[in-house]
Each structure stands twice: as structure tokens, then as C-alpha cells.
Design a protein around this motif. Structure first.
Motif, PDB file in Angstrom:
ATOM      1  N   VAL A 160      65.267  -8.960  46.756  1.00  0.00           N
ATOM      2  CA  VAL A 160      66.791  -8.680  46.162  1.00  0.00           C
ATOM      3  C   VAL A 160      67.172  -7.613  47.369  1.00  0.00           C
ATOM      4  N   ARG A 161      68.227  -8.045  48.092  1.00  0.00           N
ATOM      5  CA  ARG A 161      68.944  -6.872  49.039  1.00  0.00           C
ATOM      6  C   ARG A 161      70.455  -7.238  48.716  1.00  0.00           C
ATOM      7  N   PHE A 162      71.100  -6.017  48.851  1.00  0.00           N
ATOM      8  CA  PHE A 162      72.671  -5.960  48.679  1.00  0.00           C
ATOM      9  C   PHE A 162      72.958  -4.698  49.167  1.00  0.00           C
ATOM     10  N   GLN A 163      74.416  -4.569  49.402  1.00  0.00           N
ATOM     11  CA  GLN A 163      75.016  -3.511  50.106  1.00  0.00           C
ATOM     12  C   GLN A 163      76.043  -3.212  48.736  1.00  0.00           C
ATOM     13  N   ALA A 164      76.054  -1.901  48.587  1.00  0.00           N
ATOM     14  CA  ALA A 164      76.955  -1.023  47.558  1.00  0.00           C
ATOM     15  C   ALA A 164      77.382   0.327  48.230  1.00  0.00           C
ATOM     16  N   HIS A 165      78.576   0.478  47.776  1.00  0.00           N
ATOM     17  CA  HIS A 165      78.980   2.025  48.243  1.00  0.00           C
ATOM     18  C   HIS A 165      78.607   2.573  49.318  1.00  0.00           C
ATOM     19  N   GLY A 166      78.689   1.625  50.515  1.00  0.00           N
ATOM     20  CA  GLY A 166      78.586   1.944  51.607  1.00  0.00           C
ATOM     21  C   GLY A 166      76.983   1.953  52.407  1.00  0.00           C
ATOM     22  N   ARG A 167      76.049   1.677  51.503  1.00  0.00           N
ATOM     23  CA  ARG A 167      74.561   1.570  51.770  1.00  0.00           C
ATOM     24  C   ARG A 167      73.751   0.343  51.372  1.00  0.00           C
ATOM     25  N   ASN A 168      72.903  -0.005  52.278  1.00  0.00           N
ATOM     26  CA  ASN A 168      72.063  -1.141  51.672  1.00  0.00           C
ATOM     27  C   ASN A 168      71.086  -0.879  50.860  1.00  0.00           C
ATOM     28  N   ARG A 169      70.990  -1.667  49.963  1.00  0.00           N
ATOM     29  CA  ARG A 169      70.018  -1.532  48.851  1.00  0.00           C
ATOM     30  C   ARG A 169      69.044  -2.625  48.760  1.00  0.00           C
TER      31      ARG A 169
END
Length: 612
Positions: A421-430
Motif C-alpha cells: 500500500v502506497r498513496f499520497q495524501a495532504h502533500g505527503r507520501n504514505r
């Protein structure tokens, strides 16, 4: 030990019955039976085995109790396991108890219940699990009886990171009270780390029931102690969340081809000398560690000493701050209860405004996609001690994965299929906590703490000739690999049909060679695939089901068991609706009749889902 004419006073019929019965009893049941049969000796000290007619009524009066009914609603098996545990605890107290899945309990018998213990999970948007749905609907209908003479208590299982946390348990608790029931012990709501609060609920419930019963304490004190010791010994000897098995990683490879948008890992772990066993359909739980970079960023943001020692739990365990944040506490998800607790500690006016009553929608919006590092940057704490901060954090939950192998086919091993699981949210990579650990930081030879989580509600049919239909897009195909390995190992060639889907044929056809081998040797009868991104219009497994709807319906009519594994919110709902559509189009059923048809399949264990 077998009873025969030389070592027992029983006749032929009695001996046959006992020889069939004894091997099926649990240790707790054997202990209870010993205590029950020895009652005349304990109560009278020197009475003969034959109780005379004047003594029998007296004994019967002394042990009269209210009967306890345990009902559980469970999809993954946790609720069912907890129901079994409390039944053992009640039997050890010699309290009469019976246990049912809510599906198997006749609702009209509810008015006959005396003491009701209800254990249930919550799924989707606050919905009851599949095997609790019909009972839930009955209880909330006008047909539900008044329960003036019923005492009850509810144990609710859920995940606090979801909006409708433990909603089904809350609904049951409220409705039982509305119908006139008396709450014998307060409802307990459990997060994913449910073991400790569940144990507290069971201890409290058992104490109340035992205290209010008329059981002769002196007659059962010996068996109680024996049963308690046995249960404790059994729990300590089995690997669990509190006592995980350190499994060596044997293999960790990517299953996707070049150019894929995904990273799916095939993980092989050694179970050698562990004694762990499992069946196809069960899950494996991994106790993960948080990303060290995220932990270090969090500590630096707060300006704390990473090596500061502190007590992290009631058991007195001492950890450094960094080690605690790495392995013991959730830092990638926020919950409403955390927001409220932090508002009391952070001395931050903006945070107090957010947590104020009436701001539920704002809190919900804030929680989406943010983690603990976002939170301390947005609401910087004032004079906050690390130990106080630690104690408002949620425990880091284990991550569960459907087992992708058969123990019969691969002795001393367990295989997993894990999507990174990898995604981007609120300007950061998660990153996903466990999946990114597996993908980025785990190599062959490393150790992972694990335990088996049994799922009695996702199992191959006992009759090998029963047709099976397996629907599993992406990593949802994992348990079906286990199913087919098991059937191959046992020489089973009954009809089987697999629906598999992913993005691209060239890069995302997981375990392609194995499916083709099984198609060739007859272990797998049919396979239909759907690769959504290989054409302009997206195609999913439900589209393939509709294309083959005539044959699909015939398999249902022939008694096939349908298995669905994967995403609950989208795929599983679409597949469910597609099955209803097939029943209507090919079976000539109304929508109401189709719903009844699939509900009957579920009750007959012919519609099983492992969804998340």
C-alpha cells in the motif's frame, strides 16, 4: 482409553456410546463432567454412588440456576472464538449454557431465554455481519417479543478508525433494553486489539452470573480450579498475539511483471517446530513495526529524547520512546477518541475547538488520510510529557492476511500474498504499515512475529464432490490458491470454477503458471479472468459472471458453494448484486425471492465471504 467388558461396569450399548463420546470432549468439558459425577461424594463425603430418592430432590434444588444463552455474529471467526471461550468459563462454574450462531438460533425462542450474552462484530457502514443479519432484522421488527424476564450483556467488536465503531453491538444493546431486558453487565466496545477488554467483559459477566446462581460452591470448587488451570495452560501453550511465534522468512518476491502499477509480494514463512497448524480459509496475523523514518520524524518534531525510558502498559513493560513508537503504538491512523483525549492534554486552543461538541463532521474530515505526524504539526502540544502522550495512543494492531497455501501441500510453511500500500495524501507520501515493511525492510532470514487466526466461516465443503465457485480479484485470490493446493494434495477433482481479475494480463496475472497447471490436470475445472485496464472500457469479475450467467446459475442449482474474497466496499458488493441479478434473470425470481435464495445459501454455508 477405551471402555470394554474387563475394565468397566457398562453394558455393550453404554460402552459403545461412551467410546464415541469421550474423544469428542474438550478438557473443560471432561473436568465439568468429573465435578458433576462426583457431586454425591463431595456433598455427602461418604455417600454411595447410588443417590436415594430423598437425596436427589435436595441436590436438584441446590444447583438450580438460570440458563445462559450465548449468541454470536461473526464473519472472520473472532466472535465465534470468544463465544467458545466464555462457554468454557461458564461450564467451569457449572452454569448451564448453550451457544448458537445468530443464524442458527430460532428467533421465536428468544422469549424463552433467561440470561442472554450477545457477541457481535460490525461491518461496512455500521452493518451486522452476514450471519447476524436476519436476527438483527427480527429483533428490530414488530415481531420481536417483550423481554421482561431476560437479563443480557453485549460484547461489541469493531475498529475505532471507522466511523460506525461497534455500531451493531450498540444497536443490539439499545434494542434489548427497549424490549424490556435487564442489563446484567455493561456493554463493552472492543477495538481491533480486543483481547484484554474482551477478557474483562467475560470476567465481569461470569462473576455476576456465578454470584446470582444457586450453584453449590463447595461442590465445584475443585473442578473450577482444575478447569481454570487447564484453560490457562492451554492459552499459554498456543502462539497468540501476546505470545507470537518468530517465523523465519524463507522467500519474499514480487509477483508483478515489469511496468505494473502494483507491487504484490509473495511471502513464504517457516513454521518448522512451531506446532502451528491451519486450514485453507484461515488467516495469518503479523505483528508489524512502524516505518523508522516516520517514527524519527515524529520524535524530532516533538523535540523529545528517543532513548527516554517509560512504562508502556499495566504489566510494567519498560521501553524507550523510539522502541515503543516503532513496535507498540499506532501512528499512521487517527481516531475520534484520540482527538478527544489529545484535546485534554495538548493545551492547544485550536484543537479544543475542533474537539468541541457539534464538530463531528469536521473531525471526520480531518481524520481522513492524516497520521500522527500531521496531527502534532497542526496542533503543537505545550508542556506535554512523552509518557502521557504514549498512554493516549492506540495499540498497534496486528495485520491479518488470508493464507495462500495448504499445510498438506507445503509442510512447515505458510504463504501469503500481500499488496503493498502506497498513496499520497495532504502533500505527503504514505505507506501501509505492514505491507511496506514486507516490501522494503524484510529479507530472507529475517524473523516476523506471527500467529494463526482461524476462520471457521470460510471453509471448503466437507463433501469433496460439491462444486465450488471462487471469486477473488487481486490478492483476494490468495485463499483460493490454498483451496486448490489442498484439493490437489487430497486428490479431489470435484468441479471448481475460479473468477480472477486484476489490472493487466501481462504484468498482474498472479500465480498464472499454477492456475494453468491446475486447469491442465483437472484440479481446476474452469477459470474466467478480467483484466480491467487492457481495453478502453474497464472489465471486472462481475462482468465475466454475467457473461456466463446461464452456467453460473446451473452451478448454483447443482448445489455449488460460492466463495468471495477481497474488497468489501466495492468488489464484494458488486459481486453480491451480480449474483442477485443472475438469480432474477436465469431463475425467473423477483428481487425479493432472489434475496431469500441467497440468504438460504448463506445459512447453508453455500455463500461464504472473506472481505475487508
Amino acid at each position: 482409553m477405551q471402555f470394554n467388558v474387563n475394565n468397566s461396569p457398562f453394558n455393550e450399548e453404554q460402552r459403545e456410546y461412551l467410546n464415541r463420546l469421550i474423544p469428542t470432549l474438550t478438557e473443560a468439558q471432561k473436568i465439568w463432567l468429573c465435578g458433576f459425577l462426583s457431586f454425591p461424594f463431595i456433598a455427602g463425603h461418604e455417600q454411595s454412588v447410588q443417590v436415594d430418592q430423598t437425596a436427589a430432590p435436595k441436590m436438584e434444588q441446590s444447583i438450580q440456576t438460570r440458563e445462559v444463552t450465548v449468541l454470536f455474529g461473526s464473519e472472520t471467526g473472532n466472535g465465534q472464538s470468544l463465544a467458545s471461550t466464555i462457554v468454557e468459563k461458564l461450564q467451569a462454574k457449572q452454569l448451564p449454557v448453550q451457544s448458537f450462531s445468530m443464524d442458527d438460533f430460532k428467533p421465536q425462542n428468544l422469549k424463552k431465554v433467561q440470561d442472554l450474552l450477545l457477541i457481535t462484530s460490525t461491518h461496512g457502514e455500521g452493518e451486522p455481519p452476514e450471519n447476524a443479519r436476519s436476527f438483527y432484522e427480527f429483533l428490530h421488527s414488530k415481531r420481536a417479543p417483550k423481554l421482561e424476564n431476560v437479563r443480557f450483556s453485549v460484547l461489541a467488536l469493531g475498529d475505532e478508525s471507522y466511523e460506525f465503531f461497534c455500531q451493531t453491538g450498540k444497536d443490539f444493546d439499545k434494542r434489548l433494553e427497549e424490549l424490556g431486558g435487564e442489563r446484567l453487565y455493561p456493554r463493552v466496545d472492543c477495538d481491533v486489539d480486543f483481547e484484554d477488554p474482551a477478557e474483562q467483559w467475560m470476567s465481569g459477566v461470569v462473576a455476576v452470573l456465578h454470584e446470582t446462581s444457586n450453584a453449590n460452591a463447595s461442590a465445584i470448587s475443585v473442578s473450577e480450579k482444575q478447569a481454570a488451570a487447564t484453560l490457562l495452560e492451554e492459552k499459554q501453550s498456543v502462539y497468540s498475539k501476546k505470545n507470537p511465534y518468530p517465523a523465519e522468512v524463507l522467500e519474499n518476491i514480487s509477483l508483478n511483471g515489469r511496468g505494473s502499477n502494483k507491487e504484490t509480494r509473495h511471502l513464504v514463512l517457516s513454521l518448522e517446530d512451531s506446532g502451528l497448524t491451519f486450514e485453507p480459509g484461515d488467516s495469518l496475523a503479523i505483528l508489524p513495526e512502524n516505518d523508522p523514518e516516520l517514527v524519527d520524524s515524529l520524535i524530532n518534531e516533538l523535540g523529545w529524547n528517543p532513548e527516554e525510558s517509560m512504562q508502556i502498559n499495566e504489566e510494567g513493560d519498560i521501553y524507550s520512546l523510539r522502541k515503543a513508537l516503532l513496535s507498540k503504538f499506532e501512528i499512521t491512523r487517527l481516531t475520534k477518541s484520540f482527538i478527544q483525549a489529545a484535546a485534554e492534554l495538548f493545551h492547544n486552543e485550536e484543537l479544543k475547538k475542533l474537539a468541541a461538541p457539534g464538530n463531528e463532521e469536521k473531525v471526520k474530515a480531518y481524520l481522513d488520510g492524516r497520521d500522527l505526524l500531521d496531527f502534532v504539526r497542526d496542533f503543537r502540544p505545550v508542556q506535554l510529557k512523552p509518557v502521557d502522550f504514549i498512554h493516549i495512543l492506540r495499540k498497534l494492531p496486528a495485520r491479518q492476511y488470508s493464507i495462500a497455501s495448504s499445510l498438506k501441500a507445503n509442510p512447515d510453511e505458510v504463504h501469503l500474498t500481500i499488496s503493498t500500500v502506497r498513496f499520497q495524501a495532504h502533500g505527503r507520501n504514505r505507506k501501509g504499515v505492514c505491507s511496506s515493511q514486507i516490501a522494503e525492510r524484510i529479507q530472507p532470514g529475517d524473523m516476523l512475529p506471527i500467529y494463526v487466526d482461524q476462520n471457521p466461516n470460510f471453509k471448503l465443503p466437507s463433501n469433496p464432490d460439491t462444486p465450488i465457485i471462487m471469486i477473488g480479484p487481486g490478492t483476494g485470490v490468495a485463499p483460493f490458491r490454498a483451496f486448490l493446493q489442498e484439493r490437489e494434495a487430497e486428490g479431489i477433482t470435484g468441479k471448481s470454477w475460479l473468477f480472477f481479475g486484476d489490472q493487466h494480463f501481462s504484468s498482474d496475472f498472479l500465480y498464472q503458471v499454477e492456475w494453468q497447471k491446475w486447469l491442465k490436470n483437472g484440479v481446476l475445472t474452469k477459470m474466467d479472468v478480467a483484466f480491467s485496464r487492457d481495453q478502453a472500457e474497464k472489465v471486472y469479475v462481475q462482468h465475466r459472471m454475467l457473461e456466463k450467467r446461464k452456467e453460473f446459475y446451473q452451478w448454483l442449482e447443482d448445489g455449488a458453494v460460492v466463495y468471495v474474497c477481497g474488497d468489501e466496499k466495492h468488489m464484494a458488493r458488486d459481486v453480491h448484486q451480480t449474483i442477485l441479478t443472475i438469480l432474477e434473470k436465469e431463475g425467473g425470481l423477483t428481487s425479493e425471492q432472489a434475496a431469500v435464495y441467497i440468504d438460504q445459501m448463506r445459512k447453508q454455508k453455500r455463500y461464504q465471504r472473506d472481505v475487508y
